[in-house]
Scaffold this motif. Structure first.
Motif, PDB file in Angstrom:
ATOM      1  N   ILE A 130       0.768  -1.272   0.224  1.00  0.00           N
ATOM      2  CA  ILE A 130      -0.020  -0.062   0.073  1.00  0.00           C
ATOM      3  C   ILE A 130       0.647   1.164  -0.413  1.00  0.00           C
ATOM      4  O   ILE A 130       1.784   1.249   0.658  1.00  0.00           O
ATOM      5  N   ALA A 131       1.002   2.132  -0.982  1.00  0.00           N
ATOM      6  CA  ALA A 131       1.576   3.042  -0.939  1.00  0.00           C
ATOM      7  C   ALA A 131       0.639   4.912  -0.831  1.00  0.00           C
ATOM      8  O   ALA A 131      -0.824   4.711  -0.600  1.00  0.00           O
ATOM      9  N   VAL A 132       1.149   5.871  -0.733  1.00  0.00           N
ATOM     10  CA  VAL A 132       0.273   7.347  -0.564  1.00  0.00           C
ATOM     11  C   VAL A 132       0.867   8.245  -1.601  1.00  0.00           C
ATOM     12  O   VAL A 132       2.025   7.757  -0.988  1.00  0.00           O
ATOM     13  N   PRO A 133       0.344   9.511  -1.841  1.00  0.00           N
ATOM     14  CA  PRO A 133       1.226   9.976  -2.575  1.00  0.00           C
ATOM     15  C   PRO A 133       2.245  10.529  -1.589  1.00  0.00           C
ATOM     16  O   PRO A 133       2.106  11.396  -0.583  1.00  0.00           O
ATOM     17  N   GLY A 134       3.478  11.647  -2.830  1.00  0.00           N
ATOM     18  CA  GLY A 134       4.434  11.932  -1.863  1.00  0.00           C
ATOM     19  C   GLY A 134       4.344  13.296  -2.507  1.00  0.00           C
ATOM     20  O   GLY A 134       3.918  13.695  -3.710  1.00  0.00           O
ATOM     21  N   ASN A 135       5.322  14.412  -1.966  1.00  0.00           N
ATOM     22  CA  ASN A 135       5.226  15.943  -2.838  1.00  0.00           C
ATOM     23  C   ASN A 135       5.440  15.276  -4.118  1.00  0.00           C
ATOM     24  O   ASN A 135       5.054  16.015  -5.194  1.00  0.00           O
ATOM     25  N   ARG A 167      -1.202  -1.098 -11.847  1.00  0.00           N
ATOM     26  CA  ARG A 167      -0.523  -2.343 -13.000  1.00  0.00           C
ATOM     27  C   ARG A 167       0.214  -3.019 -11.869  1.00  0.00           C
ATOM     28  O   ARG A 167      -0.118  -4.092 -12.932  1.00  0.00           O
ATOM     29  N   HIS A 168       0.455  -3.129 -11.507  1.00  0.00           N
ATOM     30  CA  HIS A 168       1.340  -3.943 -10.299  1.00  0.00           C
ATOM     31  C   HIS A 168       0.671  -4.594  -9.242  1.00  0.00           C
ATOM     32  O   HIS A 168       2.176  -5.459  -7.976  1.00  0.00           O
ATOM     33  N   GLY A 169      -0.544  -3.659  -8.805  1.00  0.00           N
ATOM     34  CA  GLY A 169      -0.610  -4.762  -7.602  1.00  0.00           C
ATOM     35  C   GLY A 169      -1.055  -3.953  -6.397  1.00  0.00           C
ATOM     36  O   GLY A 169      -0.313  -4.372  -5.395  1.00  0.00           O
ATOM     37  N   ILE A 170      -0.149  -2.229  -6.753  1.00  0.00           N
ATOM     38  CA  ILE A 170       0.201  -1.837  -5.421  1.00  0.00           C
ATOM     39  C   ILE A 170      -0.885  -1.166  -5.057  1.00  0.00           C
ATOM     40  O   ILE A 170      -1.440   0.005  -6.145  1.00  0.00           O
ATOM     41  N   ALA A 171      -1.646  -0.750  -3.884  1.00  0.00           N
ATOM     42  CA  ALA A 171      -3.018  -0.204  -3.670  1.00  0.00           C
ATOM     43  C   ALA A 171      -2.218   1.238  -3.387  1.00  0.00           C
ATOM     44  O   ALA A 171      -1.439   1.076  -2.688  1.00  0.00           O
ATOM     45  N   LEU A 172      -3.065   2.359  -4.149  1.00  0.00           N
ATOM     46  CA  LEU A 172      -2.708   3.742  -3.887  1.00  0.00           C
ATOM     47  C   LEU A 172      -4.045   3.768  -3.129  1.00  0.00           C
ATOM     48  O   LEU A 172      -4.879   4.325  -3.772  1.00  0.00           O
ATOM     49  N   LEU A 173      -3.444   5.158  -1.476  1.00  0.00           N
ATOM     50  CA  LEU A 173      -4.096   5.379  -0.702  1.00  0.00           C
ATOM     51  C   LEU A 173      -4.198   7.207  -0.550  1.00  0.00           C
ATOM     52  O   LEU A 173      -3.034   7.660  -0.711  1.00  0.00           O
ATOM     53  N   ALA A 174      -5.527   7.811  -0.644  1.00  0.00           N
ATOM     54  CA  ALA A 174      -5.274   9.742  -0.938  1.00  0.00           C
ATOM     55  C   ALA A 174      -6.533   9.634  -0.177  1.00  0.00           C
ATOM     56  O   ALA A 174      -7.538   9.788  -1.313  1.00  0.00           O
ATOM     57  N   ASN A 175      -6.474   9.614   0.633  1.00  0.00           N
ATOM     58  CA  ASN A 175      -7.974  10.207   0.945  1.00  0.00           C
ATOM     59  C   ASN A 175      -8.639   9.286   1.569  1.00  0.00           C
ATOM     60  O   ASN A 175     -10.136   9.199   1.752  1.00  0.00           O
ATOM     61  N   ALA A 223     -10.420  14.545   7.286  1.00  0.00           N
ATOM     62  CA  ALA A 223     -12.233  14.097   8.220  1.00  0.00           C
ATOM     63  C   ALA A 223     -11.717  13.032   7.067  1.00  0.00           C
ATOM     64  O   ALA A 223     -12.979  12.114   7.600  1.00  0.00           O
ATOM     65  N   ALA A 224     -12.260  13.206   6.261  1.00  0.00           N
ATOM     66  CA  ALA A 224     -12.048  12.446   5.030  1.00  0.00           C
ATOM     67  C   ALA A 224     -11.886  10.479   5.324  1.00  0.00           C
ATOM     68  O   ALA A 224     -11.888   9.719   5.047  1.00  0.00           O
ATOM     69  N   THR A 225     -10.455  10.842   6.360  1.00  0.00           N
ATOM     70  CA  THR A 225      -9.738   9.478   5.824  1.00  0.00           C
ATOM     71  C   THR A 225     -10.128   8.682   7.103  1.00  0.00           C
ATOM     72  O   THR A 225      -9.762   7.645   6.976  1.00  0.00           O
ATOM     73  N   LEU A 226     -10.436   9.120   7.897  1.00  0.00           N
ATOM     74  CA  LEU A 226     -11.038   8.807   9.543  1.00  0.00           C
ATOM     75  C   LEU A 226     -12.191   8.441   9.383  1.00  0.00           C
ATOM     76  O   LEU A 226     -12.437   7.508   9.826  1.00  0.00           O
ATOM     77  N   ALA A 227     -12.809   9.196   8.320  1.00  0.00           N
ATOM     78  CA  ALA A 227     -14.585   8.426   7.666  1.00  0.00           C
ATOM     79  C   ALA A 227     -14.186   7.289   7.006  1.00  0.00           C
ATOM     80  O   ALA A 227     -14.718   6.540   7.532  1.00  0.00           O
ATOM     81  N   ALA A 228     -13.275   7.220   6.415  1.00  0.00           N
ATOM     82  CA  ALA A 228     -13.034   5.806   5.821  1.00  0.00           C
ATOM     83  C   ALA A 228     -12.705   5.135   6.736  1.00  0.00           C
ATOM     84  O   ALA A 228     -13.447   3.845   6.631  1.00  0.00           O
ATOM     85  N   LEU A 229     -12.041   5.169   7.436  1.00  0.00           N
ATOM     86  CA  LEU A 229     -11.507   4.630   8.335  1.00  0.00           C
ATOM     87  C   LEU A 229     -12.298   3.789   9.261  1.00  0.00           C
ATOM     88  O   LEU A 229     -13.173   3.005   9.869  1.00  0.00           O
ATOM     89  N   GLY A 230     -13.541   4.533   9.810  1.00  0.00           N
ATOM     90  CA  GLY A 230     -14.883   4.947  10.077  1.00  0.00           C
ATOM     91  C   GLY A 230     -15.394   2.936  10.117  1.00  0.00           C
ATOM     92  O   GLY A 230     -15.806   2.846  10.658  1.00  0.00           O
ATOM     93  N   ARG A 231     -15.246   3.054   8.896  1.00  0.00           N
ATOM     94  CA  ARG A 231     -16.436   2.076   7.780  1.00  0.00           C
ATOM     95  C   ARG A 231     -15.593   1.058   8.293  1.00  0.00           C
ATOM     96  O   ARG A 231     -16.834  -0.433   7.364  1.00  0.00           O
ATOM     97  N   LEU A 232     -14.515   0.688   7.976  1.00  0.00           N
ATOM     98  CA  LEU A 232     -13.947  -0.842   8.485  1.00  0.00           C
ATOM     99  C   LEU A 232     -13.821  -1.365   9.852  1.00  0.00           C
ATOM    100  O   LEU A 232     -13.572  -0.572  10.890  1.00  0.00           O
ATOM    101  N   ARG A 233     -12.969  -2.329   9.519  1.00  0.00           N
ATOM    102  CA  ARG A 233     -12.931  -3.014  10.993  1.00  0.00           C
ATOM    103  C   ARG A 233     -11.405  -3.408  11.463  1.00  0.00           C
ATOM    104  O   ARG A 233     -10.887  -3.358  10.591  1.00  0.00           O
TER     105      ARG A 233
END
Length: 294
Positions: free
Chosen positions: A127-132, A148-156, A180-190
């Protein structure tokens, strides 16, 4: 006449010593830049892990900065093999896959940058996140190659990885992080919650429900003092979150030194680093969980 001769010899000796010191410092810098990654190890308690859960191994890499001369794709391939040898359950990449520094001797394509990462092997995913630098370079191109290489990219966003719920912030340094968007997305997971961020600066805004945040961006200064510390860390908090593990207000932050370089292709008194973090439920934690270096 004799006095002038002695003065001339003194100047030549000083010049020779300065030349030797410059050569020694340059050799040290290139060695620090190109050495194999140091493996930093630590244990972290995650209360939301099931009591009977087996320990999980998280490999954190950041600031790969693929570019010549110091980080060609061939070197990244060797680092990927080093990471795989640690047998992580999940690999987290805290942004800045690329370097577009003016001092680079070669700028690679998104395909060349990401291809070595496709060999990362972790049963719970990569799993990756973007950098500047990713945004400044070609974020859409990098995102397409990651997919394409099966690496998940999470942006908020957030995703499930076995018993872990992992939230990924977009880059805070360029003003794209949406906590806020990231925490809301986390709140939908276990599961046990982790936030992955390029910059460590959002850490104070993490609520107590996020026991662990992982980041990079600072390079631990990249050019540091031999006695510790560095002139700058590219953080609004100075050296407070400049490097390594920070335990604060019941939460843990781990800031990686990264693998590549930015601005200039040299490290000095810092080394490329991979963190291997063992996650355990509270009762499985050893009496002491000190970091160790390999």
């Amino acid at each position: 006449m004799a006095g002038k001769l002695r003065q001339s010899r003194k100047i030549r000796w000083i010049a020779a010593l300065l030349a030797l010191a410059t050569i020694a410092l340059g050799t040290k810098a290139w060695s620090d830049t190109m050495r194999d990654a140091v493996i930093e190890r630590t244990r972290v308690t995650l209360p939301e892990l099931p009591d009977d859960a087996a320990p999980l191994r998280v490999a954190l890499i950041s600031d790969i900065h693929v570019a010549g001369p110091d980080m060609p794709p061939e070197r990244l391939e060797r680092i990927v093999a080093q990471v795989n040898a640690l047998e992580p359950d999940v690999v987290l990449i805290a942004g800045d896959l690329v370097s577009d520094k003016r001092t680079a001797t070669h700028i690679y394509t998104p395909e060349q940058i990401v291809a070595p990462l496709g060999a990362l092997d972790a049963p719970l995913g990569v799993i990756a996140v973007p950098g500047n630098h990713d945004h400044w370079f070609d974020m859409p191109g990098l995102a397409a190659e990651l997919d394409r290489h099966g690496i998940a990219l999470l942006a908020n966003e957030a995703m499930q990885a076995g018993p872990l719920a992992i939230g990924g912030l977009d880059d805070d340094y360029t003003g794209r992080a949406d906590i806020a968007a990231t925490l809301a997305a986390l709140g939908r997971l276990r599961g046990a919650r982790i936030v992955l961020s390029h910059s460590p600066d959002p850490f104070p805004e993490m609520p107590g429900s996020i026991p662990l945040m992982l980041a990079g961006h600072t390079h631990c200064g990249q050019i540091a003092y031999p006695w510790g510390g560095a002139p700058a860390h590219l953080s609004d908090y100075g050296d407070r979150y400049g490097c390594g593990r920070v335990d604060e207000n019941g939460k843990t932050l781990i800031v990686g030194a990264g693998l590549g370089t930015s601005l200039i292709p040299l490290r000095l008194f810092t080394q490329p680093t991979v963190w291997l973090i063992e996650l355990r439920p509270p009762e499985q934690v050893a009496p002491t969980a000190a970091n160790s270096r390999m």
